[in-house]
Write a protein that holds these residues in place. Structure first.
Motif, PDB file in Angstrom:
ATOM      1  N   HIS A  50       0.835  -1.204   0.000  1.00 55.27           N
ATOM      2  CA  HIS A  50       0.000   0.000   0.000  1.00 55.27           C
ATOM      3  C   HIS A  50       0.877   1.264   0.000  1.00 55.27           C
ATOM      4  O   HIS A  50       0.651   2.182  -0.787  1.00 55.27           O
ATOM      5  CB  HIS A  50      -0.927  -0.005   1.216  1.00 55.27           C
ATOM      6  CG  HIS A  50      -1.678   1.255   1.419  1.00 55.27           C
ATOM      7  ND1 HIS A  50      -2.726   1.637   0.616  1.00 55.27           N
ATOM      8  CD2 HIS A  50      -1.528   2.245   2.324  1.00 55.27           C
ATOM      9  CE1 HIS A  50      -3.189   2.803   1.026  1.00 55.27           C
ATOM     10  NE2 HIS A  50      -2.477   3.187   2.061  1.00 55.27           N
ATOM     11  N   ASN A  54       1.498   4.084  -3.178  1.00 56.26           N
ATOM     12  CA  ASN A  54       1.042   5.467  -3.040  1.00 56.26           C
ATOM     13  C   ASN A  54       2.194   6.449  -2.834  1.00 56.26           C
ATOM     14  O   ASN A  54       2.005   7.524  -2.261  1.00 56.26           O
ATOM     15  CB  ASN A  54       0.036   5.577  -1.883  1.00 56.26           C
ATOM     16  CG  ASN A  54      -1.327   5.099  -2.290  1.00 56.26           C
ATOM     17  OD1 ASN A  54      -1.928   5.630  -3.215  1.00 56.26           O
ATOM     18  ND2 ASN A  54      -1.810   4.073  -1.626  1.00 56.26           N
ATOM     19  N   SER A  59      -0.533   8.654  -7.964  1.00 59.26           N
ATOM     20  CA  SER A  59      -1.211   7.546  -7.287  1.00 59.26           C
ATOM     21  C   SER A  59      -2.042   8.044  -6.114  1.00 59.26           C
ATOM     22  O   SER A  59      -3.169   7.595  -5.896  1.00 59.26           O
ATOM     23  CB  SER A  59      -0.191   6.522  -6.782  1.00 59.26           C
ATOM     24  OG  SER A  59       0.510   5.956  -7.851  1.00 59.26           O
ATOM     25  N   GLN A  60      -1.487   8.972  -5.356  1.00 56.52           N
ATOM     26  CA  GLN A  60      -2.227   9.531  -4.221  1.00 56.52           C
ATOM     27  C   GLN A  60      -3.465  10.271  -4.693  1.00 56.52           C
ATOM     28  O   GLN A  60      -4.544  10.126  -4.112  1.00 56.52           O
ATOM     29  CB  GLN A  60      -1.332  10.469  -3.422  1.00 56.52           C
ATOM     30  CG  GLN A  60      -0.240   9.762  -2.673  1.00 56.52           C
ATOM     31  CD  GLN A  60       0.660  10.725  -1.925  1.00 56.52           C
ATOM     32  OE1 GLN A  60       0.278  11.857  -1.625  1.00 56.52           O
ATOM     33  NE2 GLN A  60       1.857  10.279  -1.601  1.00 56.52           N
ATOM     34  N   MET A  62      -5.190   9.829  -7.488  1.00 57.98           N
ATOM     35  CA  MET A  62      -6.170   8.866  -7.978  1.00 57.98           C
ATOM     36  C   MET A  62      -6.872   8.171  -6.817  1.00 57.98           C
ATOM     37  O   MET A  62      -8.092   8.025  -6.798  1.00 57.98           O
ATOM     38  CB  MET A  62      -5.505   7.831  -8.889  1.00 57.98           C
ATOM     39  CG  MET A  62      -6.456   6.747  -9.353  1.00 57.98           C
ATOM     40  SD  MET A  62      -7.813   7.347 -10.349  1.00 57.98           S
ATOM     41  CE  MET A  62      -7.021   7.402 -11.931  1.00 57.98           C
ATOM     42  N   THR A  63      -6.090   7.751  -5.831  1.00 57.89           N
ATOM     43  CA  THR A  63      -6.669   7.088  -4.663  1.00 57.89           C
ATOM     44  C   THR A  63      -7.613   8.031  -3.923  1.00 57.89           C
ATOM     45  O   THR A  63      -8.714   7.638  -3.531  1.00 57.89           O
ATOM     46  CB  THR A  63      -5.553   6.593  -3.718  1.00 57.89           C
ATOM     47  OG1 THR A  63      -4.733   5.664  -4.434  1.00 57.89           O
ATOM     48  CG2 THR A  63      -6.119   5.928  -2.489  1.00 57.89           C
ATOM     49  N   MET A  64      -7.212   9.269  -3.758  1.00 57.78           N
ATOM     50  CA  MET A  64      -8.058  10.245  -3.062  1.00 57.78           C
ATOM     51  C   MET A  64      -9.361  10.472  -3.817  1.00 57.78           C
ATOM     52  O   MET A  64     -10.442  10.541  -3.211  1.00 57.78           O
ATOM     53  CB  MET A  64      -7.301  11.561  -2.872  1.00 57.78           C
ATOM     54  CG  MET A  64      -6.147  11.443  -1.897  1.00 57.78           C
ATOM     55  SD  MET A  64      -5.086  12.894  -1.878  1.00 57.78           S
ATOM     56  CE  MET A  64      -6.127  14.049  -1.007  1.00 57.78           C
ATOM     57  N   LEU A  66     -10.861   8.358  -5.894  1.00 59.25           N
ATOM     58  CA  LEU A  66     -11.689   7.157  -5.785  1.00 59.25           C
ATOM     59  C   LEU A  66     -12.327   7.039  -4.401  1.00 59.25           C
ATOM     60  O   LEU A  66     -13.513   6.713  -4.280  1.00 59.25           O
ATOM     61  CB  LEU A  66     -10.865   5.908  -6.096  1.00 59.25           C
ATOM     62  CG  LEU A  66     -10.479   5.723  -7.556  1.00 59.25           C
ATOM     63  CD1 LEU A  66      -9.498   4.563  -7.709  1.00 59.25           C
ATOM     64  CD2 LEU A  66     -11.709   5.499  -8.423  1.00 59.25           C
ATOM     65  N   MET A  67     -11.558   7.315  -3.365  1.00 59.42           N
ATOM     66  CA  MET A  67     -12.107   7.233  -2.004  1.00 59.42           C
ATOM     67  C   MET A  67     -13.244   8.241  -1.824  1.00 59.42           C
ATOM     68  O   MET A  67     -14.252   7.950  -1.175  1.00 59.42           O
ATOM     69  CB  MET A  67     -11.022   7.468  -0.956  1.00 59.42           C
ATOM     70  CG  MET A  67      -9.946   6.396  -0.906  1.00 59.42           C
ATOM     71  SD  MET A  67     -10.543   4.720  -0.587  1.00 59.42           S
ATOM     72  CE  MET A  67     -10.549   4.016  -2.219  1.00 59.42           C
ATOM     73  N   TYR A  70     -16.219   6.841  -3.564  1.00 59.89           N
ATOM     74  CA  TYR A  70     -16.788   5.722  -2.811  1.00 59.89           C
ATOM     75  C   TYR A  70     -17.506   6.188  -1.549  1.00 59.89           C
ATOM     76  O   TYR A  70     -18.155   5.400  -0.874  1.00 59.89           O
ATOM     77  CB  TYR A  70     -15.710   4.705  -2.425  1.00 59.89           C
ATOM     78  CG  TYR A  70     -15.042   4.017  -3.589  1.00 59.89           C
ATOM     79  CD1 TYR A  70     -15.690   3.816  -4.809  1.00 59.89           C
ATOM     80  CD2 TYR A  70     -13.740   3.549  -3.476  1.00 59.89           C
ATOM     81  CE1 TYR A  70     -15.063   3.177  -5.866  1.00 59.89           C
ATOM     82  CE2 TYR A  70     -13.114   2.894  -4.528  1.00 59.89           C
ATOM     83  CZ  TYR A  70     -13.782   2.720  -5.717  1.00 59.89           C
ATOM     84  OH  TYR A  70     -13.156   2.077  -6.760  1.00 59.89           O
ATOM     85  N   PHE A  77      -7.309   6.752   2.594  1.00 62.65           N
ATOM     86  CA  PHE A  77      -6.122   5.924   2.338  1.00 62.65           C
ATOM     87  C   PHE A  77      -5.036   6.153   3.378  1.00 62.65           C
ATOM     88  O   PHE A  77      -4.174   5.298   3.585  1.00 62.65           O
ATOM     89  CB  PHE A  77      -5.595   6.149   0.912  1.00 62.65           C
ATOM     90  CG  PHE A  77      -4.771   7.388   0.726  1.00 62.65           C
ATOM     91  CD1 PHE A  77      -3.397   7.315   0.618  1.00 62.65           C
ATOM     92  CD2 PHE A  77      -5.372   8.639   0.654  1.00 62.65           C
ATOM     93  CE1 PHE A  77      -2.623   8.452   0.435  1.00 62.65           C
ATOM     94  CE2 PHE A  77      -4.619   9.775   0.465  1.00 62.65           C
ATOM     95  CZ  PHE A  77      -3.240   9.685   0.357  1.00 62.65           C
ATOM     96  N   TYR A  80      -5.393   3.518   6.194  1.00 60.45           N
ATOM     97  CA  TYR A  80      -5.355   2.116   5.770  1.00 60.45           C
ATOM     98  C   TYR A  80      -4.374   1.288   6.591  1.00 60.45           C
ATOM     99  O   TYR A  80      -4.722   0.220   7.107  1.00 60.45           O
ATOM    100  CB  TYR A  80      -5.012   2.051   4.283  1.00 60.45           C
ATOM    101  CG  TYR A  80      -4.979   0.657   3.708  1.00 60.45           C
ATOM    102  CD1 TYR A  80      -6.153   0.014   3.341  1.00 60.45           C
ATOM    103  CD2 TYR A  80      -3.774  -0.012   3.513  1.00 60.45           C
ATOM    104  CE1 TYR A  80      -6.133  -1.269   2.792  1.00 60.45           C
ATOM    105  CE2 TYR A  80      -3.744  -1.285   2.977  1.00 60.45           C
ATOM    106  CZ  TYR A  80      -4.924  -1.896   2.619  1.00 60.45           C
ATOM    107  OH  TYR A  80      -4.890  -3.162   2.086  1.00 60.45           O
TER     108      TYR A  80
END
Length: 109
Positions: A50, A54, A59-60, A62-64, A66-67, A70, A77, A80
């Motif tokens: 993980h 990130n 990557s951070q 994109m993850t932010m 998506l979160m 969601y 993240f 996590y």
């Protein structure tokens, strides 16, 4: 709801032996709680992947995004690793996600 996947690599002539080994491990997971060293090793690997995944700003971001989509919040993240490290028993998780009756095997090669 998602899926649970695993991977094993082997020589083509050992495919059936490899499938049996995976089946044996899943049956073991369904019957026995993993020992503390196994659990700690798995948690370390998951957290390490993980964190490595990130490291880049892209990557951070994109993850932010998506979160946020969601509905768990863009900063989810960041929590996590702590959540993974709180896990002490896998039985509830295993029983929820591992159903050998629904298993699908894919062989490539």
């Amino acid at each position: 709801p998602g899926f649970f996947a695993c991977y094993i690599a082997c020589a083509p002539q050992k495919k059936e032996q490899a499938f049996k080994a995976l089946d044996d491990q899943f049956k073991r997971l369904l019957c026995e709680e993993p020992q503390a060293p196994e659990l700690e090793g798995a948690k370390n690997q998951i957290v390490g992947q993980h964190l490595a995944g990130n490291q880049r700003s892209l990557s951070q971001a994109m993850t932010m995004a998506l979160m946020q989509l969601y509905g768990v919040g863009a900063d989810d993240f960041l929590k996590y690793s702590a959540r993974v490290n709180q896990v002490t028993k896998l039985r509830p998780i295993i029983n929820k996600v591992v159903d050998l009756e629904q298993a699908v095997r894919v062989s490539v090669g």
